[in-house]
Motif scaffolding. Structure first.
Motif, PDB file in Angstrom:
ATOM      1  N   GLU A  72      46.631  42.442 -16.945  1.00 53.99           N
ATOM      2  CA  GLU A  72      44.787  41.691 -17.047  1.00 53.99           C
ATOM      3  C   GLU A  72      45.474  40.483 -15.530  1.00 53.99           C
ATOM      4  OE1 GLU A  72      44.336  38.874 -20.372  1.00 53.99           O
ATOM      5  OE2 GLU A  72      43.795  40.525 -21.366  1.00 53.99           O
ATOM      6  N   THR A  75      45.099  42.842 -10.118  1.00 54.34           N
ATOM      7  CA  THR A  75      43.245  43.377  -9.343  1.00 54.34           C
ATOM      8  C   THR A  75      43.756  44.692  -8.855  1.00 54.34           C
ATOM      9  OG1 THR A  75      43.398  41.856  -8.058  1.00 54.34           O
ATOM     10  CG2 THR A  75      42.558  40.760  -9.521  1.00 54.34           C
ATOM     11  N   ALA A  76      42.429  45.097  -8.760  1.00 51.77           N
ATOM     12  CA  ALA A  76      42.521  46.201  -8.216  1.00 51.77           C
ATOM     13  C   ALA A  76      42.868  46.332  -6.533  1.00 51.77           C
ATOM     14  CB  ALA A  76      41.074  46.914  -8.397  1.00 51.77           C
ATOM     15  N   GLU A  78      44.635  43.772  -5.216  1.00 51.11           N
ATOM     16  CA  GLU A  78      45.727  42.969  -4.909  1.00 51.11           C
ATOM     17  C   GLU A  78      46.350  45.463  -4.502  1.00 51.11           C
ATOM     18  OE1 GLU A  78      48.166  40.403  -7.247  1.00 51.11           O
ATOM     19  OE2 GLU A  78      46.848  40.904  -8.386  1.00 51.11           O
ATOM     20  N   ASP A 116      38.433  41.964  -6.064  1.00 51.76           N
ATOM     21  CA  ASP A 116      38.937  41.236  -6.825  1.00 51.76           C
ATOM     22  C   ASP A 116      39.040  40.075  -8.273  1.00 51.76           C
ATOM     23  OD1 ASP A 116      40.631  41.250  -4.248  1.00 51.76           O
ATOM     24  OD2 ASP A 116      39.069  39.652  -3.508  1.00 51.76           O
ATOM     25  N   SER A 117      37.679  41.234  -8.886  1.00 49.44           N
ATOM     26  CA  SER A 117      37.534  40.300  -9.666  1.00 49.44           C
ATOM     27  C   SER A 117      37.823  41.606 -11.157  1.00 49.44           C
ATOM     28  CB  SER A 117      35.811  40.227 -10.123  1.00 49.44           C
ATOM     29  OG  SER A 117      34.900  41.037 -10.023  1.00 49.44           O
ATOM     30  N   THR A 118      37.821  43.139 -10.844  1.00 49.96           N
ATOM     31  CA  THR A 118      38.271  43.986 -11.726  1.00 49.96           C
ATOM     32  C   THR A 118      39.695  44.129 -11.417  1.00 49.96           C
ATOM     33  OG1 THR A 118      36.635  44.831 -10.500  1.00 49.96           O
ATOM     34  CG2 THR A 118      38.086  45.972 -11.586  1.00 49.96           C
ATOM     35  N   THR A 119      40.390  43.940 -12.764  1.00 51.23           N
ATOM     36  CA  THR A 119      41.468  43.737 -13.378  1.00 51.23           C
ATOM     37  C   THR A 119      41.841  45.626 -13.924  1.00 51.23           C
ATOM     38  OG1 THR A 119      41.961  43.116 -15.502  1.00 51.23           O
ATOM     39  CG2 THR A 119      41.640  41.380 -14.085  1.00 51.23           C
ATOM     40  N   ASP A 122      40.141  46.017 -16.951  1.00 50.74           N
ATOM     41  CA  ASP A 122      39.184  46.021 -16.594  1.00 50.74           C
ATOM     42  C   ASP A 122      38.871  48.238 -16.574  1.00 50.74           C
ATOM     43  OD1 ASP A 122      38.436  43.449 -17.062  1.00 50.74           O
ATOM     44  OD2 ASP A 122      38.286  43.318 -15.505  1.00 50.74           O
TER      45      ASP A 122
END
Length: 139
Positions: A72, A75-76, A78, A116-119, A122
């Motif tokens: 969690e 992120t993608a 990173e 940046d909002s996709t972990t 996810d």
């Protein structure tokens, strides 16, 4: 912006590690075999991920790699930035007028917002959901 095999395969490595989070180390060989990828190429990709602090290596006969943080918390964005560099859709030139620069920046920011909002959590959830929707079509 086009994501190269470095970014795509890097996400594959990280998703495999995330799916096995808490189960101990995973070898690159097992990831390569499962995904039909070159183990040698994955070895080249894991080094920058380790240097960035996203994965840890475990030595020994039953060694391999583990995530350094919970799925969690990674992120993608990173992962992609470590392997691909900064997000950019075009290289600006002196000929770019303000309106075009504004468009390129909006596109860059939209891409950054999504990745940046996709972990990793996810991505694993999406992968698990997609497994049920596999249909075979013949034409």
């Amino acid at each position: 912006m086009k994501i190269s095999t470095k970014g795509r395969y890097g996400l594959t490595i990280m998703m495999e590690l995330a799916s096995r989070f808490g189960e101990g180390p995973t070898s690159l060989k097992s990831i390569a075999e499962k995904n039909q990828l070159s183990e040698h190429y994955l070895e080249q990709l894991i080094a920058p991920l380790r240097n960035a602090g996203l994965v840890k290596s475990i030595r020994g006969a039953y060694g391999g790699y583990i995530l350094s943080r919970d799925p969690e918390g990674i992120t993608a964005g990173e992962i992609i930035r470590v392997l691909e560099g900064p997000i950019s859709v075009v290289d600006f030139t002196d000929e770019d007028v303000a309106a075009k620069r504004h468009l390129w920046l909006q596109i860059r920011d939209a891409i950054a917002s999504v990745i940046d909002s996709t972990t990793l959590k996810d991505l694993i959830s999406y992968q698990d959901e997609g497994a049920e929707d596999n249909y075979m079509f013949y034409i």
